[in-house]
Design an enzyme around this catalytic site. Structure first.
Site, mmCIF file in Angstrom:
data_model
loop_
_atom_site.group_PDB
_atom_site.id
_atom_site.type_symbol
_atom_site.label_atom_id
_atom_site.label_comp_id
_atom_site.label_asym_id
_atom_site.label_seq_id
_atom_site.Cartn_x
_atom_site.Cartn_y
_atom_site.Cartn_z
ATOM 1 N N THR A 44 0.838 -1.201 0.000
ATOM 2 C CA THR A 44 0.000 0.000 0.000
ATOM 3 C C THR A 44 0.870 1.247 0.000
ATOM 4 O OG1 THR A 44 -0.093 -0.322 2.365
ATOM 5 C CG2 THR A 44 -2.053 -0.884 1.130
ATOM 6 N N ALA A 46 4.360 1.377 -1.123
ATOM 7 C CA ALA A 46 5.336 1.533 -2.201
ATOM 8 C C ALA A 46 5.270 0.374 -3.177
ATOM 9 C CB ALA A 46 6.743 1.629 -1.610
ATOM 10 N N ASP A 158 15.355 -0.114 13.701
ATOM 11 C CA ASP A 158 14.545 -1.225 13.212
ATOM 12 C C ASP A 158 15.426 -2.363 12.698
ATOM 13 O OD1 ASP A 158 12.183 -2.556 12.879
ATOM 14 O OD2 ASP A 158 11.644 -1.591 10.995
#
Lengths: 384, 329
Positions: A44, A46, A158
Site C-alpha cells: 500500500t 510503495a 529497526d
C-alpha cells in the site's frame, strides 16, 4: 497481506506544485538515467521495480513511493529514509543512488540492487546449513554498517533479519531507514519509545525510556545474532506485555540491582513478579549457544545486557576476540545466498514494506508518524 | 578537522562553494528564469539576493512566533537559501514558500507536527493558509534541495569545543571560555544566517571562526600547532569577512554574495522593494505567457472536440446509409 490500492490515478490529480526551470531539468535528467523494468513487490505504501542504469547497465531497485493521499504530503518514513541514506555512505549500508519525481508526482527512490535478505536464509533450514564462520561474517558486516550509522549520529531503530540484505556477492547491507533518526544532539526533543519491531525491541523501550541511545540497535542486533544460531527468533512475543515477560524470563528481570535507575523509567514494572530471574550469565549462554566459542557467547551476552549502559558499542563488539580467532569469518563472496525468484521477491517485499511493519506479526504499532492513533498505544500493565 | 562523514555529506557535496561558484550559480538561475521574457527587466542577482535576505528576516521572525527550537529555525532558513540557488523569485516568490518551508523543517527536525495547529499559529500573525497550500510545494522544495534534508548546524559542536578548551586551559579560564562560547552561539544562530558563510566554510570552520571572533588571544593559543596554517587562515578570514564584515575575500568582488556586517533593516526593505517590483513585472509577463499557452492548448482541444464531433456525425450518417434496411422512416 497488503491490500491493493484502489486507484493509481488519484496521484495524478494530487495538487502538487510543478517543478520548473533548473529543478525540473535536473529531475528529468535523473529520471532519464534509469529504465524501469518488472515489478518485484507491491504494497500500500510503495511499489518496487527492477531497473537498470542506462549508461552502465548496472541493475538497480526503483522504489516508487505512493503518496496515497495528497493530504499527508511526504510521509515521515520516506522523508527519514531519504534524509539519512543521503548522508550515510558505507560498504554495509544500502546505497541510495538517486531520487526523482515521476510523471504522476510520485517519489522514486533508486537503490542499489540486492539479492536477498538474512531472514530468507535463516528460515530456509532445508537448503542452508551454516556455522560460526558464516555467522561471524554476517555479524561483522552488520556491526560495521551499524557502527557507521552510530558515529554519524544516526540510530537505525529497526534492526531485524529482513532489514539485513545482501548483494549477489554476499556483501551484507543495512536497509530500511524509515524509522531512523539523529541522536546525541544537545537539548534535543524527547524521542518516542514506539520503535523497533517487537521481537527485537530492547527492554528500555518497553519501560518508556525517552532518551535512549545507540544501545537500542546493539540489543536488536544481539537478538539477530542469537537467531542466526538458533534459526528461530529468540524472543517471539505475541504482544508487548508478553514480549517484556519473555525478555525478563529469558535474559533476566530488570531490577535496580542489575540496572541502577531502571525503576525510575516511566512505565517500569516487574513483568514476572512471581518468578524474578537474575540476569542471564555465562552459564546461560554456554548452555544455549554451545555451537559457538566462549568469546562468541561473551559477545552475545554483552550485546544483550539489560542495562543499556552496560551493553557494548559496535566498535567494542568489532574488537571482540571472536572475530579474530579460528574459524575466521567467511569471505562475503563465499557466503550462501539465495538465487531464486523467491529471494528477489523477498527483497521487493523488504523494500516496499512500511518501516516498522512486519507481516509476520500482523502489523506494526510503531511510530511511523501518520499512521494515526495506534501510535499512542501505551503499555497497560495494570490489566495484567 | 572534519570527520569523513562530513566529506561525503550532502552539505559538502551539494552546498559547498567558492564565492565565484556561488555567485555564478545564482546568476545562472536568474537568467534561466528571465529567458522566456520578451522584455526582461533589469533584475540582477544582487536584487534577488536582497529579496531573499528580506524574507530570511521574515522567516526568522515567523520561527520565533512559532516558538521552534534553533535547530528548526536554522534548518528552515538554510532550506530557503539552498532552494533559491536553483529557484528564482520570478518563477516562485519566496513569500509563498515560507510556511511550507517551516513545515518541512519541522518534519525533518522534529518528526512532524499537527497541521491544524500549524495553520492556527500562522493565523495568529495574519497569515491564512490551507493544508493544500502548505503541502503542494513540498515535492518541488525537496527536489529543489536535491533531496538533501540534513543541515549540519555549526553550533552543535559548541559544547564539544567548550570541553576541549576547558581541558586545555583549565578551570581558571572557565568563565572566559563560557562567555566566548555563548557569544559564538549568538552569532551562529543569528547574524550568520544573514550571510553566505554557511555556503563557503565547513561547520567546524564556522564554529572556530565564531569563537575566534569573540576571544582571539585564547583561540589563537589553542589553534597554534593544532590546526594547519592554512586552516587557521581560513578561520580568521571567515571571522573578518563574515563576523566583523571588515574586509572582503581578496580578489573577490562578486555581487551575488551576502557578505558580513550589520544589516540595516530599513535599507534592506527599500532595496528589496526595488527588486520586488521588477520581479512582479516579470511574473506578470510570465503569467500572461502561461495563460496564452493554456488558452491555445484549450483552443486546440476545443477544435479537436469539434473535429471529432463532425467525424462521428459523418460516420453515423454513413452507417445509416449503409444500413440494409435503409434510412429511418
Amino acid at each position: 497481506m497488503d491490500t491493493p490500492t484502489l486507484s493509481v490515478s488519484a496521484d495524478a490529480d494530487a495538487p502538487v506544485m510543478l517543478l520548473t526551470g533548473d529543478i525540473a531539468r535536473f529531475n528529468d535528467e535523473t529520471r532519464d538515467k534509469y529504465t524501469k523494468g518488472q515489478k518485484i513487490g507491491e504494497g500500500t505504501y510503495a511499489v518496487v521495480f527492477k531497473g537498470h542504469e542506462k549508461v552502465t547497465g548496472r541493475p538497480v531497485a526503483i522504489k516508487k513511493i505512493k503518496i496515497s493521499s495528497a493530504d499527508d504530503g511526504m510521509s515521515l518514513d520516506s522523508l527519514r529514509e531519504i534524509k539519512h541514506l543521503q548522508e550515510l555512505h558505507h560498504e554495509n549500508i544500502i546505497e541510495l543512488l538517486d531520487i526523482f519525481v515521476g510523471k504522476r508526482h510520485n517519489i522514486h527512490v533508486v537503490l542499489e540492487h540486492l539479492a536477498g535478505d538474512l531472514e530468507g536464509i535463516i528460515r530456509d533450514t532445508k537448503n542452508f546449513l551454516f556455522g560460526s564462520s558464516e555467522i561471524k561474517s554476517w555479524m561483522a558486516m552488520s556491526l560495521r554498517g551499524l557502527w557507521w550509522c552510530h558515529i554519524n549520529g544516526v540510530l537505525h531503530r529497526d534492526i531485524k533479519p529482513n532489514n539485513l540484505l545482501y548483494t549477489t556477492n554476499g556483501v551484507l547491507k543495512l536497509a530500511d531507514f524509515g524509522l531512523a533518526r539523529n541522536f546525541g544532539e544537545p537539548g534535543e526533543v524527547r524521542m518516542t519509545a514506539q520503535v523497533i519491531t517487537r521481537w527485537y525491541r530492547p527492554p528500555e523501550l518497553f519501560f518508556g525510556a525517552r532518551s535512549y541511545s545507540s544501545a537500542v540497535d546493539v540489543f536488536s542486533l544481539g537478538l539477530v545474532f542469537a537467531e542466526l544460531i538458533k534459526r528461530v527468533p529468540l524472543l517471539a512475543g505475541d504482544s508487548d506485555v508478553g514480549q517484556l515477560q519473555l525478555i525478563a524470563r529469558t535474559l533476566g528481570t530488570p531490577t535496580e540491582s542489575n540496572w541502577p535507575g531502571v525503576s525510575k523509567l516511566p512505565s517500569y514494572v516487574i513483568p514476572n513478579a512471581d518468578d524474578v530471574k537474575p540476569e542471564a550469565d555465562r552459564a546461560f549462554y554456554r548452555m544455549n549457544f554451545f555451537s559457538i566459542s566462549q568469546s562468541g557467547q561473551d559477545l552475545m551476552r554483552f550485546m544483550l545486557r539489560l542495562d543499556p549502559r552496560k551493553r557494548i558499542s559496535c566498535r567494542q563488539a568489532l574488537e571482540s576476540e571472536w572475530f579474530k580467532e579460528e574459524p575466521l569469518p567467511t569471505k562475503p563472496e563465499n557466503l550462501p545466498i539465495k538465487k531464486d525468484k523467491e529471494a528477489l521477491e523477498k527483497v521487493g517485499q523488504d523494500l516496499k514494506r512500511r518501516a516498522g511493519f512486519d507481516e509476520r506479526m500482523d502489523g506494526g504499532d510503531l511510530d511511523v508518524g501518520n499512521r494515526g492513533s495506534k501510535v499512542a498505544r501505551r503499555l497497560d500493565f495494570g490489566a495484567m | 578537522m572534519d570527520n569523513s562523514g562530513y566529506i561525503l555529506s550532502t552539505q559538502n557535496r551539494h552546498y559547498s562553494f567558492t564565492p565565484t561558484e556561488l555567485s555564478s550559480l545564482r546568476k545562472h538561475t536568474l537568467e534561466l528564469s528571465l529567458t522566456p521574457l520578451a522584455s526582461p527587466p533589469a533584475l540582477t542577482a544582487h536584487h534577488t539576493l536582497k529579496i531573499l535576505t528580506h524574507y530570511t528576516l521574515t522567516l526568522s521572525k515567523l520561527c520565533h512566533h512559532f516558538g521552534v527550537p534553533s535547530a528548526v529555525r536554522g534548518t528552515a532558513i538554510t532550506i530557503l537559501h539552498r532552494l533559491y540557488l536553483h529557484l528564482s523569485p520570478v518563477t516562485t516568490h519566496p513569500k509563498t514558500l515560507l510556511l511550507p518551508i517551516l513545515l518541512l523543517a519541522m518534519k525533518t527536525e522534529l518528526g512532524g507536527t499537527s497541521i491544524s495547529q500549524f495553520i492556527r499559529t500562522a493565523e495568529e500573525v495574519g497569515l491564512s493558509t490551507t493544508k493544500k497550500e502548505l503541502q503542494s510545494p513540498e515535492l518541488m522544495i525537496a527536489a529543489g534541495l536535491r533531496w538533501s534534508l540534513t543541515v549540519r548546524h555549526p553550533w552543535r559542536g559548541l559544547d564539544g569545543a567548550m570541553v576541549v578548551l576547558i581541558r586545555e586551559f583549565g578551570d581558571q579560564e572557565d568563565a572566559r571560555i563560557r562567555k566566548a562560547s555563548q557569544k559564538a552561539r549568538q552569532w551562529l544562530t543569528g547574524d550568520c544566517f544573514m550571510t553566505d558563510a554557511g555556503f563557503l566554510y565547513t561547520p567546524s570552520q564556522l564554529l572556530w571562526a565564531a569563537l575566534w571572533a569573540q576571544d582571539q588571544e585564547l583561540i589563537d593559543r589553542y589553534m597554534k600547532g593544532r590546526f594547519s596554517d592554512e586552516v587557521a587562515e581560513k578561520i580568521k578570514e571567515c571571522a573578518d569577512v563574515f563576523v566583523f564584515g571588515t574586509r572582503k575575500i581578496a580578489g573577490c568582488e562578486e555581487e551575488a554574495i551576502r557578505w558580513g556586517g550589520a544589516v540595516n533593516e530599513k535599507e534592506l526593505v527599500s532595496e528589496a522593494k526595488v527588486g520586488d517590483r521588477m520581479v512582479h513585472l516579470a511574473r506578470k509577463e510570465l503569467d500572461q505567457g502561461r495563460k496564452r499557452a493554456e488558452e491555445e492548448a484549450l483552443g486546440r482541444e476545443a477544435e479537436e472536440r469539434e473535429r471529432r464531433k463532425k467525424k462521428r456525425k459523418m460516420e453515423m450518417e454513413k452507417m445509416k446509409a449503409d444500413d440494409v434496411f435503409g434510412p429511418a422512416l
